[in-house]
Each structure stands twice: as C-alpha cells, then as structure tokens.
Design an enzyme around this catalytic site. Structure first.
Site, short mmCIF file in Angstrom:
data_model
loop_
_atom_site.label_atom_id
_atom_site.label_comp_id
_atom_site.label_asym_id
_atom_site.label_seq_id
_atom_site.Cartn_x
_atom_site.Cartn_y
_atom_site.Cartn_z
N ARG A 1 11.32 -4.04 2.51
CA ARG A 1 12.02 -2.83 2.97
C ARG A 1 13.51 -3.05 2.77
O ARG A 1 14.19 -3.57 3.66
CB ARG A 1 11.76 -2.58 4.46
CG ARG A 1 10.35 -2.26 4.79
CD ARG A 1 10.18 -1.87 6.24
NE ARG A 1 8.82 -2.15 6.65
CZ ARG A 1 7.76 -1.43 6.28
NH1 ARG A 1 7.92 -0.37 5.51
NH2 ARG A 1 6.55 -1.76 6.67
N CYS B 1 5.18 2.32 6.43
CA CYS B 1 5.90 3.03 5.34
C CYS B 1 5.70 4.54 5.47
O CYS B 1 6.62 5.32 5.20
CB CYS B 1 5.41 2.57 3.97
SG CYS B 1 5.64 0.82 3.68
C1 BEZ Z 1 3.12 -0.99 6.42
O1 BEZ Z 1 2.47 -0.68 7.41
O2 BEZ Z 1 4.07 -0.33 6.01
C2 BEZ Z 1 2.74 -2.26 5.70
C3 BEZ Z 1 1.57 -2.89 6.03
C4 BEZ Z 1 1.22 -4.05 5.38
C5 BEZ Z 1 2.02 -4.57 4.37
C6 BEZ Z 1 3.19 -3.92 4.05
C7 BEZ Z 1 3.53 -2.76 4.71
#
Ligand code: BEZ
Length: 203
Positions: free
Chosen positions: A119, A44
C-alpha cells in the site's frame, strides 16, 4: 529501484481503467499515486470505496488520483463493476493495470516476498517532484482524512513557503525556516519569535 523525496517523479505510460495515461499528462497538477496489494481483497475494497467517497475533496484541491496494482485490466474492470453493483459506488479515477510491474518497480512499490504491490502513497507536485511517500502494510488500511491533510500541508507550503508544525490543520500558523547565521538568530530575539529557532507565522 530507489525513489527518494524531492526527485523527479519517474514518468510512465500505463494502461488504466480509463484508457492509457502518462504521468507527464498531469504536469502542472498535484497527483496522488497509490498502490494496493490486490483486487478483490477486503481491506483494499474498503480503501477504494473510501477514496471514491472523498473524490470530490481531492478534486476541490486540484488533486488527480491514480490507483495501481499488478492485476490485469480485466481483473480491475470486474472488481470496479462488483463495487458498483454491490455498494453503489463508482470509482471515478483511473486504476493502472501494471501487469509487467514497470511502474511499481520505478516507485519501489513491490513487496518482494509476495510479488504484489504494497500500500504505497505518493504525492507528486505540479513540477512532478515526489514530495511524500508512505508505505502501509497489507493489514492496515489507509486514513483518507490524513492523506487529505498532508496534501493541504504541501499546498500551504507551496503557496506560503512555510513548514507546518505537529498536528497542523488548515487555518493554523505555519513555521518559518530556521535562521542560518548567528546574526539572524539574534534578530529573532527581537521579532517576537517563540525561540530563536522556532517562529510561528500566520499565512
Ligand atoms: C486486503 O484485505 O486488502 C489484503 C488481504 C490480503 C493480502 C493483501 C491485502
């Protein structure tokens, strides 16, 4: 709640890192509403930097960006400050703190297993209709260039009433609607169409 292409985008008023925002404030503009699973997560963070770095490209297309997750406003503030301090990147668009999940539920963005947001990406047109939605899993980051390409395809369609073919890029021909009568299909035989059901048109 189900959300489907072509429906009126569910309106909302939400608290964001730039103060309260209502979707209806954006009537007449293209909006990119997108959710992420959680602040301070690695993928993210790269996405937020990616959207910020291409912010001017969205602006040139008249697209307003609106991020969202179910984290609190304080978590959002701390995360955006951290990105600024460590990467020198200022996130220039509002980030919705959807703690009560009202917006996420209206757009079907909740991963029921984890209770966080997926997402999600939504393109909302100037009439506030949902034109595109796509969901990515936690482990695959989005491609900002592809999102920009899809925005351009919608704007091309909006202006020219033409669809876009596979791998379309700006400057390439669009596709006219297929004929709906037998007579119209015969007319296509004489107008240089590739096939009676496939007519490429330069805008
Ligand atoms: C991420 O790296 O964006 C992420 C990691 C674990 C759960 C959800 C998102």
């Amino acid at each position: 709640m189900a959300v489907y292409l072509g429906q009126k985008a569910p309106d909302f008023t939400a608290n964001t890192t730039k103060g309260p925002v209502s979707l209806s404030d954006y009537k007449g503009k293209w909006v990119l509403l997108f959710s992420h699973p959680a602040d301070f997560t690695p993928v993210c963070t790269t996405e937020f930097m990616g959207f910020s770095e291409r912010y001017e490209d969205f602006k040139k297309l008249g697209v307003e960006l609106l991020g969202l997750s179910v984290d609190s406003i304080y978590s959002h503030i701390a995360w955006l400050r951290d990105i600024k301090e460590h990467y020198g990147i200022e996130v220039p668009f509002p980030l919705i703190a959807d703690l009560d999940k009202e917006v996420a539920r209206a757009y079907n963005m909740i991963d029921e297993k984890t209770g966080t947001t997926v997402r999600g990406v939504f393109i909302i047109d100037p009439d506030q209709k949902v034109r595109w939605m796509i969901y990515y899993p936690a482990e695959v980051g989005r491609n900002i260039s592809e999102i920009l390409r899809v925005v351009k395809a919608f704007q091309f369609n909006w202006k020219n009433k033409l669809a876009t073919p596979v791998n379309w890029e700006p400057g390439q021909p669009g596709i006219a609607g297929a004929p709906s009568t037998l007579d119209d299909s015969f007319k296509r035989d004489k107008d240089g169409s590739e096939r009676w059901y496939l007519k490429r048109v330069n805008a």
